[in-house]
Design an enzyme around this catalytic site. Structure first.
Site, PDB file in Angstrom:
ATOM      1  N   LYS A  31       9.019  20.691  20.221  1.00 41.35           N
ATOM      2  CA  LYS A  31       9.230  20.589  21.675  1.00 41.35           C
ATOM      3  C   LYS A  31       7.866  20.501  22.347  1.00 41.35           C
ATOM      4  O   LYS A  31       6.869  20.955  21.812  1.00 41.35           O
ATOM      5  CB  LYS A  31       9.954  21.836  22.183  1.00 41.35           C
TER       6      LYS A  31
ATOM      7  N   ASP B 267      13.625  15.855  28.523  1.00 37.56           N
ATOM      8  CA  ASP B 267      14.220  17.169  28.795  1.00 37.56           C
ATOM      9  C   ASP B 267      14.101  17.329  30.314  1.00 37.56           C
ATOM     10  O   ASP B 267      13.999  16.311  31.030  1.00 37.56           O
ATOM     11  CB  ASP B 267      13.479  18.288  28.036  1.00 37.56           C
TER      12      ASP B 267
HETATM   13  P1  NDP Z   1      17.139  17.239  34.483  1.00 31.07           P
HETATM   14  O1  NDP Z   1      15.729  17.371  34.888  1.00 31.07           O
HETATM   15  O2  NDP Z   1      17.755  15.900  34.428  1.00 31.07           O
HETATM   16  O3  NDP Z   1      18.069  18.157  35.376  1.00 31.07           O
HETATM   17  C1  NDP Z   1      17.851  19.523  35.466  1.00 31.07           C
HETATM   18  C2  NDP Z   1      18.838  20.095  36.455  1.00 31.07           C
HETATM   19  O4  NDP Z   1      18.786  21.521  36.395  1.00 31.07           O
HETATM   20  C3  NDP Z   1      18.516  19.713  37.889  1.00 31.07           C
HETATM   21  O5  NDP Z   1      19.676  19.694  38.647  1.00 31.07           O
HETATM   22  C4  NDP Z   1      17.596  20.873  38.301  1.00 31.07           C
HETATM   23  O6  NDP Z   1      17.512  21.069  39.708  1.00 31.07           O
HETATM   24  C5  NDP Z   1      18.267  22.032  37.633  1.00 31.07           C
HETATM   25  N1  NDP Z   1      17.251  23.064  37.326  1.00 31.07           N
HETATM   26  C6  NDP Z   1      16.126  22.915  36.614  1.00 31.07           C
HETATM   27  N2  NDP Z   1      15.409  24.042  36.580  1.00 31.07           N
HETATM   28  C7  NDP Z   1      16.117  24.920  37.279  1.00 31.07           C
HETATM   29  C8  NDP Z   1      15.897  26.268  37.614  1.00 31.07           C
HETATM   30  N3  NDP Z   1      14.798  26.927  37.219  1.00 31.07           N
HETATM   31  N4  NDP Z   1      16.850  26.888  38.364  1.00 31.07           N
HETATM   32  C9  NDP Z   1      17.954  26.215  38.774  1.00 31.07           C
HETATM   33  N5  NDP Z   1      18.202  24.919  38.490  1.00 31.07           N
HETATM   34  C10 NDP Z   1      17.302  24.293  37.760  1.00 31.07           C
HETATM   35  O7  NDP Z   1      17.210  17.946  33.044  1.00 31.07           O
HETATM   36  P2  NDP Z   1      18.324  17.796  31.916  1.00 31.07           P
HETATM   37  O8  NDP Z   1      19.648  17.566  32.519  1.00 31.07           O
HETATM   38  O9  NDP Z   1      17.817  16.849  30.902  1.00 31.07           O
HETATM   39  O10 NDP Z   1      18.279  19.246  31.239  1.00 31.07           O
HETATM   40  C11 NDP Z   1      19.109  20.315  31.679  1.00 31.07           C
HETATM   41  C12 NDP Z   1      19.218  21.349  30.572  1.00 31.07           C
HETATM   42  O11 NDP Z   1      19.780  20.756  29.401  1.00 31.07           O
HETATM   43  C13 NDP Z   1      17.903  21.969  30.111  1.00 31.07           C
HETATM   44  O12 NDP Z   1      18.120  23.295  29.711  1.00 31.07           O
HETATM   45  C14 NDP Z   1      17.548  21.126  28.896  1.00 31.07           C
HETATM   46  O13 NDP Z   1      16.674  21.804  28.025  1.00 31.07           O
HETATM   47  C15 NDP Z   1      18.916  20.954  28.282  1.00 31.07           C
HETATM   48  N6  NDP Z   1      19.091  19.841  27.356  1.00 31.07           N
HETATM   49  C16 NDP Z   1      18.776  18.565  27.705  1.00 31.07           C
HETATM   50  C17 NDP Z   1      18.994  17.535  26.830  1.00 31.07           C
HETATM   51  C18 NDP Z   1      18.759  16.103  27.198  1.00 31.07           C
HETATM   52  O14 NDP Z   1      19.099  15.239  26.411  1.00 31.07           O
HETATM   53  N7  NDP Z   1      18.220  15.798  28.380  1.00 31.07           N
HETATM   54  C19 NDP Z   1      19.515  17.779  25.470  1.00 31.07           C
HETATM   55  C20 NDP Z   1      19.892  19.154  25.230  1.00 31.07           C
HETATM   56  C21 NDP Z   1      19.658  20.123  26.149  1.00 31.07           C
HETATM   57  P3  NDP Z   1      16.210  20.556  40.521  1.00 31.07           P
HETATM   58  O15 NDP Z   1      16.300  19.084  40.527  1.00 31.07           O
HETATM   59  O16 NDP Z   1      16.349  21.190  41.846  1.00 31.07           O
HETATM   60  O17 NDP Z   1      15.038  21.082  39.757  1.00 31.07           O
HETATM   61  O1  2IT Z   2      16.960  20.040  23.979  1.00 28.83           O
HETATM   62  C1  2IT Z   2      17.178  18.934  23.459  1.00 28.83           C
HETATM   63  O2  2IT Z   2      17.870  18.827  22.432  1.00 28.83           O
HETATM   64  C2  2IT Z   2      16.623  17.740  24.080  1.00 28.83           C
HETATM   65  N1  2IT Z   2      15.999  17.854  25.137  1.00 28.83           N
HETATM   66  C3  2IT Z   2      16.786  16.396  23.436  1.00 28.83           C
HETATM   67  C4  2IT Z   2      15.799  16.220  22.322  1.00 28.83           C
HETATM   68  C5  2IT Z   2      15.738  14.834  21.729  1.00 28.83           C
HETATM   69  O3  2IT Z   2      14.828  14.643  20.905  1.00 28.83           O
HETATM   70  O4  2IT Z   2      16.538  13.964  22.056  1.00 28.83           O
END
Ligand code: NDP
Ligand code: 2IT
Length: 458
Positions: free
Chosen positions: A138, A178
């Protein structure tokens, strides 16, 4: 959950696991999120060491809790006012027993070594669960993308890649997105990597745009995968999304596509959020509006109620768990559900939780869910669809071909079903039937442990 497990076992295995945790905790005492992730996994592995004491001699836990490599670097860039800004970049290469390090990059002001290490550690087991040949890593930066111009984002990401490129490659370490890193950022980073390397190494990053080597369904994969996983949990109790009331936190990549799939399956999604507050739309969230606000205009979720006056906006994101629902999908960030939130959800009659975010529930919250018979899909298992399709993107890049949306979606669906079944089986085998936290941790661990033993002490 942790307490319950430790109570059940009074053996050498328990002492061994606790001793390893103490060492890890001394060595990383200033890293609370990392220690939280380690504690959850280590406790659930006690039954494995009880059954297979030889694993203790191989020093698997001592090694798996120490990253193979941690890189931290300066990221200097010039903002639109001509001022020099400096951020800190990270890449944690945690474990390469199963394949090249694989895991996302997070750009958020809260990023520090603890956050990146917890995410990297979780990634080892998640990636193993997918059955794909990928190790765990990561990275990210404390850079805050909010309010930055497109040019600032480009200059920052180029500077970030100018250092990161030394440590990554299609066969060594393959980053993706992420929080704060989506298709735009991946595009700029890929361009910079290509320019520095002087060659088109498509497989160095995943989550790329479709026109230059990205995989169809990657954008949707984490959210869809989470819903597929919850679908399996629900089916085991004769339940389904159809007609269920669903609350999804966040409104980013994972949330949007979790909402989309849940709605396709007939669910009534009534709330979502961003870090400022949450919206409740009892008529059902209009996803087109959320997509435009978040994916195109990059605005706050509060804007939603200007277009849909029947919906309400509430300041403060934490309150979203007071909205009654049958299914809750936390898809925003770590520790967004604490013990109190969990109790609220239980009181309101929640039947299932699917963790789309990484470690969104505190250890205490998980106990509340498990003790109250709530179906609980832990992050490593439930959100593994994103990295699974990233791995399929790597395969397509290696073969220089592209699968259709339907082909990738079908593979994703199959992978999520396998993760569910393997987690259920592992939980049963080790005496924790129905506990998918223990099941997923054990199923993920065993594959990595086998590979580590085969590869000797490295
Ligand atoms: P994005 O940046 O696309 O979206 C994040 C969302 O969560 C936004 O709505 C953001 O609001 C909100 N957010 C972020 N930080 C906070 C906080 N401290 N408190 C409250 N709300 C918060 O990220 P992703 O959708 O990609 O990721 C979301 C989660 O999913 C994370 O935990 C990530 O690690 C996990 N994840 C992502 C994957 C992926 O493929 N993208 C895969 C597996 C897990 P704002 O815009 O106001 O910051
Ligand atoms: O937390 C996660 O699994 C991710 N942000 C996606 C990682 C990836 O390599 O697609």
């Amino acid at each position: 959950m942790s307490i319950t497990i430790a109570e059940k076992h009074s053996t050498a295995a328990k002492q061994y696991v606790q001793a390893v945790y103490e060492t890890v905790s001394k060595r990383n005492h200033h890293e609370p999120e990392f220690l939280q992730a380690v504690k959850e996994i280590l406790d659930s592995l006690i039954p494995v060491f009880e059954q297979q004491p030889q694993l203790m001699e191989a020093g698997i836990l001592e090694r798996i809790t120490e990253p193979e490599r941690v890189v931290s670097f300066r990221v200097p860039w010039v903002d639109d006012n001509g001022k020099v800004q400096v951020n800190r970049g990270y890449r944690v290469q945690f474990n390469s027993a199963l394949g090249p390090y694989k895991g996302g990059l997070r750009f958020h002001p809260s990023v520090d070594a603890s956050i990146i290490k917890f995410l990297g550690f979780e990634q080892i087991f998640k990636n193993s669960l997918t059955g794909q040949p990928i190790g765990g890593g990561k990275g990210g930066s404390d850079f805050d993308p909010k309010g930055k111009s497109d040019n600032e984002i480009m200059r920052f990401t180029q500077s970030f890649m100018t250092e990161l490129y030394k440590y990554i490659g299609p066969d060594t370490d393959v980053p993706a997105g992420d929080i704060g890193v989506g298709a735009r950022e991946i595009g700029y980073m890929f361009g910079q990597y290509k320019r520095i390397r002087g060659g088109y190494e498509a497989g160095v990053l995943t989550g790329k745009g479709i026109v230059y080597g990205g995989s169809l369904t990657r954008k949707e994969a984490t959210g869809y995968g989470c819903v597929y996983f919850v679908q399996e949990m629900l089916a085991s109790k004769g339940l389904s999304f159809n007609g269920s009331k669903v609350v999804v936190s966040g409104s980013g990549n994972v949330s949007i596509y979790a909402i989309e799939k849940a709605q396709q399956l007939g669910a009534h999604v009534v709330a979502c959020s961003d870090s400022n507050g949450y919206i409740v739309d009892e008529e059902g969230i209009k996803l087109d509006t959320v997509k435009r606000l978040k994916e195109v205009e990059r605005k706050r979720i509060s804007e939603y109620v200007k277009e849909h006056p029947n919906a309400k906006y509430v300041e403060g994101c934490g309150g979203i768990w007071s909205v009654p629902c049958d299914i809750a999908l936390p898809c925003a960030t770590q520790n967004e559900i604490d013990e109190k939130d969990a109790a609220l959800l239980v009181e309101s009659g929640v039947k299932a939780i699917g963790e789309g975010a990484n470690m969104p529930s505190t250890l205490e919250a998980i106990e509340v869910f498990l003790n109250n018979g709530v179906l609980f899909g832990p992050a490593k298992a439930a959100n593994a669809g994103g990295v699974a399709v990233s791995s399929l993107e790597m395969s397509q890049n290696s073969m220089r071909l592209s699968w259709t949306f339907e082909e990738v979606d079908a593979k994703l669906h199959g992978i999520m079903k396998n993760i569910y079944n393997n987690s259920v089986k592992a939980a049963e085998e080790f005496g924790y039937a129905g506990n998918l936290v223990v099941g997923a941790n054990i199923a993920g661990f065993k594959r990595v442990a086998d590979a580590m033993i085969a590869q000797g002490v490295v």
